[in-house]
Design an enzyme around this catalytic site. Structure first.
Site, mmCIF file in Angstrom:
data_model
loop_
_atom_site.group_PDB
_atom_site.id
_atom_site.type_symbol
_atom_site.label_atom_id
_atom_site.label_comp_id
_atom_site.label_asym_id
_atom_site.label_seq_id
_atom_site.Cartn_x
_atom_site.Cartn_y
_atom_site.Cartn_z
ATOM 1 N N ASP A 214 0.848 -1.279 0.013
ATOM 2 C CA ASP A 214 -0.081 0.128 -0.057
ATOM 3 C C ASP A 214 1.048 1.202 0.039
ATOM 4 O O ASP A 214 1.398 1.810 1.146
ATOM 5 C CB ASP A 214 -1.069 0.078 1.299
ATOM 6 N N HIS B 69 0.570 8.392 3.879
ATOM 7 C CA HIS B 69 1.342 7.599 4.954
ATOM 8 C C HIS B 69 2.788 7.905 5.063
ATOM 9 O O HIS B 69 3.467 7.456 5.770
ATOM 10 C CB HIS B 69 0.953 6.124 4.941
ATOM 11 N N ILE C 269 -0.158 9.500 9.049
ATOM 12 C CA ILE C 269 -0.800 8.419 9.797
ATOM 13 C C ILE C 269 -0.483 7.085 9.383
ATOM 14 O O ILE C 269 0.000 6.846 8.339
ATOM 15 C CB ILE C 269 -2.351 8.864 9.601
ATOM 16 N N GLY D 3 -4.572 2.134 8.144
ATOM 17 C CA GLY D 3 -5.756 1.439 8.905
ATOM 18 C C GLY D 3 -5.143 0.113 9.152
ATOM 19 O O GLY D 3 -5.455 -0.750 10.185
#
Length: 288
Positions: free
Chosen positions: A189, A194, A209, A212
């Site tokens: 990903d 990120h 961040i 998830g």
């Protein structure tokens, strides 16, 4: 923000994806979900090739070309996508090395109204080359500000119930590292949200961040250690709602309620920042 081009999204097709992975990939995934950072649990088998085992949540990154929302043909404003919910069902243990086939399709789309989010539910079925089912993952993306195309308001299906109204039966704290998102990106990903501070700030975050699904991997490890004696072959399913982002470096606290029937409820938080980051979780355990 632009209203979702629903016709373009419905016309989008994800090709079947065949993926070979080796011990290096398995270890890299484990490091990307924080394995080996805690001095309270033994996780050498997830990060050392001698007796290597794959974490069951590795199914979340196998058989996928990565963050497909970045493909312009999908017609999605990927910078405004947040992860809303994820479900993992394991049909057979994930091997430490292997070759699997992933098939992904969009299931449902809901429109919360003009200026509000669009909810997109997709599913990926993971099989062996001979067609035996290995795992199934179902995710819900929240596309901020893209509503107004006129679709149904709510996704079908049963919502996750709240965790029990009593103290948790056990609690475990697991750290994340400051570079965890950068490591996790190497499992497929590559969403720059990120990694790129300027991009993160442009969509409302102070800094990049954690993915998830990396957060879900940390919580999955907590569940393994507290509900399955650390045995990855005993996780059958896991489902949770994401409620707030994790910042790399946060310590994630997972509270677990034993339901007594091979299942557990869970909730995860970052105590230092006083936020719940995953809620209404349910997991099941047994021989798969």
């Amino acid at each position: 923000m632009a209203v979702l081009d629903i016709d373009k999204l419905l016309a989008y097709r994800l090709p079947e994806y065949r993926e070979s992975y080796d011990m290096r990939d398995t270890i890299l995934y484990a490091l990307g979900v924080g394995a080996g950072l805690s001095d309270t649990v033994d996780e050498l088998d997830f990060v050392f090739e001698r007796d290597l085992k794959a974490l069951p949540t590795m199914a979340l990154v196998l058989g996928t070309p990565g963050f497909w929302a970045m493909d312009p043909k999908a017609g999605l404003d990927w910078k405004n996508i947040l992860h809303g919910e994820e479900t993992l069902v394991v049909h057979r243990p994930i091997e430490a090395t292997g070759e699997l086939v992933g098939s992904t399709r969009i299931l449902d789309i809901a429109d919360k109204g003009p200026g509000k989010p669009v909810m997109i539910r997709s599913r990926r079925e993971l099989t062996t080359l001979s067609g035996l089912p290995v795992a199934e993952t179902t995710g819900v993306w929240v596309l901020r500000g893209a509503g107004g195309f006129g679709g149904v308001r709510d996704l079908p299906g049963d919502p996750l119930p709240a965790v029990p109204d009593r103290g948790a039966d056990c609690v475990i704290d697991l750290p994340t590292s400051r570079n965890q998102a950068l490591v996790y990106r190497l499992s497929g990903d590559r969403n720059p949200l990120h990694a790129d501070r300027e991009l993160a700030r442009s969509v409302g975050f102070e800094e990049p961040i954690l993915h998830g699904l990396s957060t879900m991997g940390v919580i999955g490890r907590a569940l393994l250690h507290k509900c399955a004696d650390g045995n990855p072959d005993h996780m059958r399913s896991m489902r949770q709602r994401f409620t707030a982002p994790v910042v790399p470096g946060d310590v994630i606290r997972t509270e677990i309620w034993d339901e007594g029937d091979g299942s557990a409820r869970f909730r995860a938080s970052v105590p230092e920042r006083g936020i719940v980051i995953a809620d209404c979780g349910v997991a099941t355990f047994g021989t798969v």
